[in-house]
Design a protein around this motif. Structure first.
Motif: not given
Length: 458
Positions: A152, A156, A208, A279, A283
């Motif tokens: 994550l 990001r 996140y 996860g 996404e």
């Protein structure tokens, strides 16, 4: 309407717009952030020109059409990204999209492989699931969650300060899980095994939200991610169970018993890898899962409401107190957490501008029922601690958790009631829940770090 109410309603409209924008798979949260900055600036200009906030928002959104000059300018500035194809050509099959998807896929594969390797490292030092179950119970989330957080944070593009905090918190969790001299039968092993995953999952939440951790909208996005991740993980777990049964019975039919492979490789490696894969699926396939999770929430909310009301009626009818031994405490706390999870996810999936409806009243009944059960549990725990039984790690942890849940449920019930009576905007309930997340994190870390020495490692 007061100025405060107008501001909160405008924020709710921004939240609804952001939720709509993020349904486009081509957009990342930082894309939405930049677009939202433009939208807010346009709204401020229109309000300064004399329009009301509602009128300004509608006009500003109209100006943000998919082919306006602002969007084209944004596309030209970010020509290497998917936004160019979304705005200028509306071609979802762009090579840029394929490149990003492949990069995400390979990043996920690398992190999943890291999780698999992590769960097998202890075996190199002679540890096994059968003989060292307490070690694996304390450390299992440490094998998988750091790799999910890494995936994550990579997506990001988290800054160095966020990465440093992530590493420090996961290292702290590893120390808390392994530094204390805990016997296999110690109650502190149980409380650590329960609370460390909670603490570390909220560390995943920091990965996140990355550099936007102060935003209540990003925290609500993480709540939505949590619900969707849980659904995918459970689906994969069910599939893994079917696969294990299939392997066992088919190989057994030819005289081979693959128990060791299933128990030592397939299940632990599959479980840790599934944490990361789930996860990635959330996404990558967000728009698909958004159709599943709200349906499940609306299905189970009335069922849990009926179950809790039936339990309260039975308590009153039989005049029988609640058993607060360890297993019962875990069960009731798990029940309250499930109720809170249903509330949180239904909030994250709800249209913030929709008026109060029957489902909101059903949620109020669910929260009030859970609140009543929480009070009953607290009375019993307090009575056991103050009587001859004394305090234990389990009871102390349960006492603190139920106090924290009591505060959350009580204020949530009040906000739901005032929202249903149209005295409080929906945004107030969202802000309360997202603002309360650090309280859970702080308590989980206190239990993991302070309780073992406080209770002499019992």
């Amino acid at each position: 309407m007061t100025a405060q109410d107008g501001h909160e309603e405008l924020e709710a409209q921004f939240a609804q717009w952001r939720q709509y924008v993020l349904r486009r798979r081509e957009l990342q949260p930082f894309d939405a952030d930049e677009l939202e900055d433009h939208l807010r600036g346009s709204v401020d200009e229109l309000v300064a020109a004399g329009l009301s906030p509602d009128e300004a928002f509608l006009v500003a959104v109209k100006r943000m059409g998919s082919l306006d000059e602002l969007s084209r300018e944004f596309a030209r500035e970010h020509s290497e990204r998917l936004w160019k194809q979304l705005v200028l050509t509306a071609d979802s099959r762009s090579p840029v999209a394929g490149t990003r998807s492949r990069r995400d896929l390979w990043a996920m594969v690398g992190c999943a492989a890291g999780a698999v390797a992590s769960v097998k490292v202890p075996a190199l030092f002679g540890l096994s699931l059968e003989d060292d179950s307490s070690f694996y119970a304390r450390n299992f989330t440490l094998f998988a969650l750091p790799w999910l957080a890494a995936f994550l944070a990579w997506r990001r593009k988290a800054g160095r300060s966020v990465l440093a905090i992530l590493v420090a918190l996961f290292a702290l969790g590893a120390v808390a899980a392994n530094a204390y001299p805990l016997a296999d039968t110690s109650q502190s092993v149980v409380v650590t095994s329960i609370h460390l995953p909670i603490a570390l999952w909220l560390v995943v939440g920091l990965a996140y939200v990355a550099d936007d951790w102060r935003s209540f909208r990003r925290r609500m996005d993480f709540i939505r991610f949590t619900g969707e991740w849980f659904i995918y993980f459970i689906l994969m777990a069910l599939g893994g169970g079917v696969l294990s049964a299939f392997l066992f019975n088919t190989f057994k039919a030819i005289g081979i018993l693959p128990e060791e492979f299933i128990s030592h490789w397939l299940l632990p490696c599959g479980a840790t890898a599934a944490v990361v894969v789930a996860g990635w699926l959330v996404e990558a396939k967000q728009s698909v899962v958004e159709n599943i999770a709200p349906v499940l929430t609306r299905l189970f909310t009335p069922l849990f409401t009926a179950a809790l009301l039936a339990f309260l009626v039975a308590v009153v009818w039989t005049n029988h107190g609640i058993d607060v031994e360890r297993e019962a405490l875990i069960l009731f706390d798990l029940l309250l957490v499930v109720v809170l999870g249903l509330l949180l996810y239904s909030l994250s999936a709800r249209d913030p501008l929709a008026p109060p409806g029957p489902f909101d009243k059903l949620q109020l009944a669910l929260v009030v029922s859970a609140l009543a059960i929480d009070v009953l549990v607290l009375v019993e725990i307090t009575g056991r601690i103050t009587d001859e039984y004394g305090s234990t790690p389990n009871r102390a942890a349960a006492l603190g958790e139920n106090v924290i849940l009591l505060v959350n449920l009580a204020w949530s019930a009040w906000l739901l009631l005032t929202f249903i009576r149209r005295r409080t905007p929906f945004a107030a309930l969202e802000r309360w829940q997202t603002g309360y997340l650090p309280v859970y994190a702080a308590w989980a870390w206190i239990v993991v770090l302070v309780f073992p020495p406080l209770f002499s490692y019992v």
